[in-house]
Design a protein around this motif. Structure first.
Motif, short mmCIF file in Angstrom:
data_model
loop_
_atom_site.label_atom_id
_atom_site.label_comp_id
_atom_site.label_asym_id
_atom_site.label_seq_id
_atom_site.Cartn_x
_atom_site.Cartn_y
_atom_site.Cartn_z
N UNK B 73 0.82 -1.22 0.00
CA UNK B 73 0.00 0.00 0.00
C UNK B 73 0.85 1.27 0.00
N UNK B 74 2.15 1.10 0.22
CA UNK B 74 3.06 2.26 0.14
C UNK B 74 3.73 2.37 -1.23
N UNK B 75 3.49 1.34 -2.05
CA UNK B 75 4.26 1.21 -3.29
C UNK B 75 4.08 2.39 -4.24
N UNK B 76 2.82 2.82 -4.39
CA UNK B 76 2.57 3.91 -5.33
C UNK B 76 3.27 5.19 -4.89
N UNK B 77 3.20 5.51 -3.59
CA UNK B 77 3.84 6.73 -3.13
C UNK B 77 5.35 6.68 -3.36
N UNK B 127 5.39 8.00 -17.76
CA UNK B 127 4.17 7.29 -18.18
C UNK B 127 3.50 6.60 -16.99
N UNK B 128 4.31 6.03 -16.12
CA UNK B 128 3.75 5.32 -14.97
C UNK B 128 3.14 6.30 -13.97
N UNK B 129 3.81 7.44 -13.78
CA UNK B 129 3.28 8.44 -12.84
C UNK B 129 1.95 8.97 -13.37
N UNK B 130 1.89 9.20 -14.69
CA UNK B 130 0.67 9.75 -15.29
C UNK B 130 -0.50 8.77 -15.20
N UNK B 131 -0.20 7.48 -15.14
CA UNK B 131 -1.28 6.49 -15.09
C UNK B 131 -1.39 5.85 -13.70
N UNK B 132 -0.94 6.59 -12.70
CA UNK B 132 -0.92 6.00 -11.35
C UNK B 132 -2.20 6.26 -10.56
#
Lengths: 313, 207
Positions: B73-77, B127-132
């Motif tokens: 659950x911390x992975x995205x941040x 790209x990953x940040x934009x689709x996060x």
């Protein structure tokens, strides 16, 4: 291998006046003592090293502003003390630079191992302000104290077969922690063609900013070749070898397509991984244009007349 | 872990992850970055990018080893912080190294493999940040996961970028490469061991 744990300074060092005059560690200690005891810096001591007697050479001083003493003595490439630029200033303090001797050998009439004092004695010291351009695209302006390498070479009388001079840095891993890892093929070796070595700009330096060289700047004896990238200006020299063949030099051995034997500062020839067109003068924000031969073209370009400087980079 | 404790942990990680950036900003103004502060800024922001990438990649194995749910659950941040430091890294290079000389910048990207690799890694992170976001996850549906597996390529490119830029001392690039290798290796291993998926099937049929 013996790891020396003996401190640089003992009470015994203090008593003998003859040693007193030579021990810069002791003098630095005294300066520090004065600083803490008196609350101010002794006027004579400058930056804390032993003062040298020298003659200024305004004719050999570039007009550029000097790089701060602190930057000159804390931002160093001296891999013998680690690859981080701050490491030499942190770790070089324990290097023993006295006694020191230099071996002169190879194609030379007067070979031998000379005590540093004997090697230096006949040569009056002068101050020259040179630009130093590192291959990593930064540069400094440093007031060196030294004497022309040519004067020493003349003294030891190379034979007619001597076409190159090679220099070797001290190998002493117990005092040079960077040498405990095989980052480069120790000991460090650099070299010059004979005419480059004899050029009046080529300097053997023993000091900077009016004082004995700090260890991290290559004490007690280093080369300064201002028109070449900094790695040619080898530090803490223990051997000067004359030879007929071009010597194998350390950086050239490490990455032959990146670091050539000549290593003349040349904005037109890129390092394979970066452009050499510009440089950051330490202390400045904007980058400057790098000058051919680091601004010394007028004095040295003739040495390379007819040579393809892209091939002999 | 209940919602309240998770929120507190998130806040803690958020602040801790911001600390290096705040320290760098302070150190720049306090003249604590040495004789060549702008070069130091580029180097250190690059190192933090790589560290956050590896931290991001550590979360899944951490869950697998411990059974805890919170790492994932911390992975995205953490991933977004990798992108943040990467952007900082790029920006310091564009400004303090190249002074926004665009023709020269394009030439560098094309000509120097280590810069090409670094730029590739950053484009992936962009790209990953934009689709996060949750919205993008929903919109991309089944394609979201394969897209975000591109982070493995990004970390490999970042490690390569680091390897190719050092002069002689390969110690730290090697350390980062070994860590990256271990984290990616764990995923491969997990796939091989778990039946029913493609790589596992081939591995089983061979044995």
């Amino acid at each position: 291998m013996l790891i020396r744990r003996k401190p640089d300074l003992t009470e015994a060092d203090v008593t003998d006046p003859a040693w007193y005059a030579r021990r810069r560690e002791f003098l630095q200690g005294t300066a520090a003592l004065l600083l803490t005891a008196g609350g101010l810096r002794p006027a004579r001591a400058g930056h804390g090293g032993r003062r040298l007697d020298f003659r200024p050479r305004p004719d050999l001083a570039v007009p550029d502003a000097l790089t701060d003493y602190t930057d000159v003595t804390t931002y160093n490439n001296f891999y013998e003390f680690g690859t981080d630029k701050a490491s030499p200033a942190e770790l070089a303090g324990r290097l023993t630079t006295d006694p020191w001797s230099v071996t002169v050998d190879g194609e030379v009439a007067r070979p031998g191992t000379y005590a540093l004092e004997d090697l230096l004695k006949p040569h009056p010291l002068e101050e020259r302000i040179y630009r130093l351009r590192c291959v990593e695209r930064w540069s400094m302006v440093i007031p060196w104290i030294g004497f022309p390498l040519a004067d020493l070479i003349t003294r030891v009388e190379p034979t007619s077969r001597a076409k190159y001079v090679a220099f070797t840095t001290l190998y002493r891993p117990e005092e040079m922690p960077g040498q405990r890892r095989h980052v480069l093929d120790w000991p460090y070796v650099e070299g010059l063609r004979m005419d480059e070595a004899m050029h009046p700009l080529t300097l053997l330096a023993v000091g900077l900013y009016g004082e004995v060289l700090p260890n991290q700047n290559g004490a007690p004896l280093r080369l300064v070749v201002p028109w070449k990238y900094g790695f040619k200006s080898i530090k803490s020299i223990v051997r000067i070898h004359f030879s007929e063949r071009q010597p194998m030099t350390t950086w050239h051995k490490a990455a032959p397509h990146e670091y050539g034997f000549y290593a003349n500062v040349n904005p037109e020839v890129d390092h394979p991984r970066w452009s050499q067109k510009r440089e950051r003068r330490i202390g400045e924000f904007r980058k400057r244009k790098t000058l051919p031969f680091n601004g010394y073209a007028e004095q040295v370009a003739h040495l390379y007349a007819g040579m393809d400087l892209r091939r002999f980079f | 872990m209940d919602a309240e404790r998770m929120a507190r942990l998130r806040l803690l990680v958020f602040v801790a992850a911001l600390a290096p950036a705040l320290w760098l900003a302070w150190a720049l103004f306090a003249d604590r970055l040495g004789a060549n502060p702008f070069e130091a800024l580029t180097r250190r922001s690059g190192e933090w990018t790589l560290r956050f990438l590896l931290l991001t990649l550590l979360m899944t194995p951490l869950r697998d080893w411990t059974g805890w749910r919170w790492p994932v659950r911390l992975r995205r941040m953490l991933g977004l912080y990798a992108f943040f430091y990467g952007t900082l890294h790029l920006f310091t290079w564009l400004w303090f190294d190249q002074f926004f000389d665009w023709p020269a910048i394009v030439e560098e990207i094309v000509k120097r493999p280590f810069i090409t690799a670094g730029m590739g890694a950053l484009l992936i992170l962009l790209a990953l940040a934009a689709t996060s976001t949750r919205g993008m996850m929903r919109r991309l549906g089944r394609r979201w996961k394969p897209l975000h597996r591109m982070v493995y390529v990004a970390v490999l490119l970042a490690v390569l970028h680091h390897f190719w830029l050092v002069k002689a001392d390969l110690l730290w690039p090697t350390i980062y490469a070994v860590i990256a290798g271990a984290l990616l290796g764990h995923r491969l291993w997990r796939r091989v061991r778990r039946p029913g998926r493609l790589p596992a099937a081939t591995a089983l049929s061979r044995s």
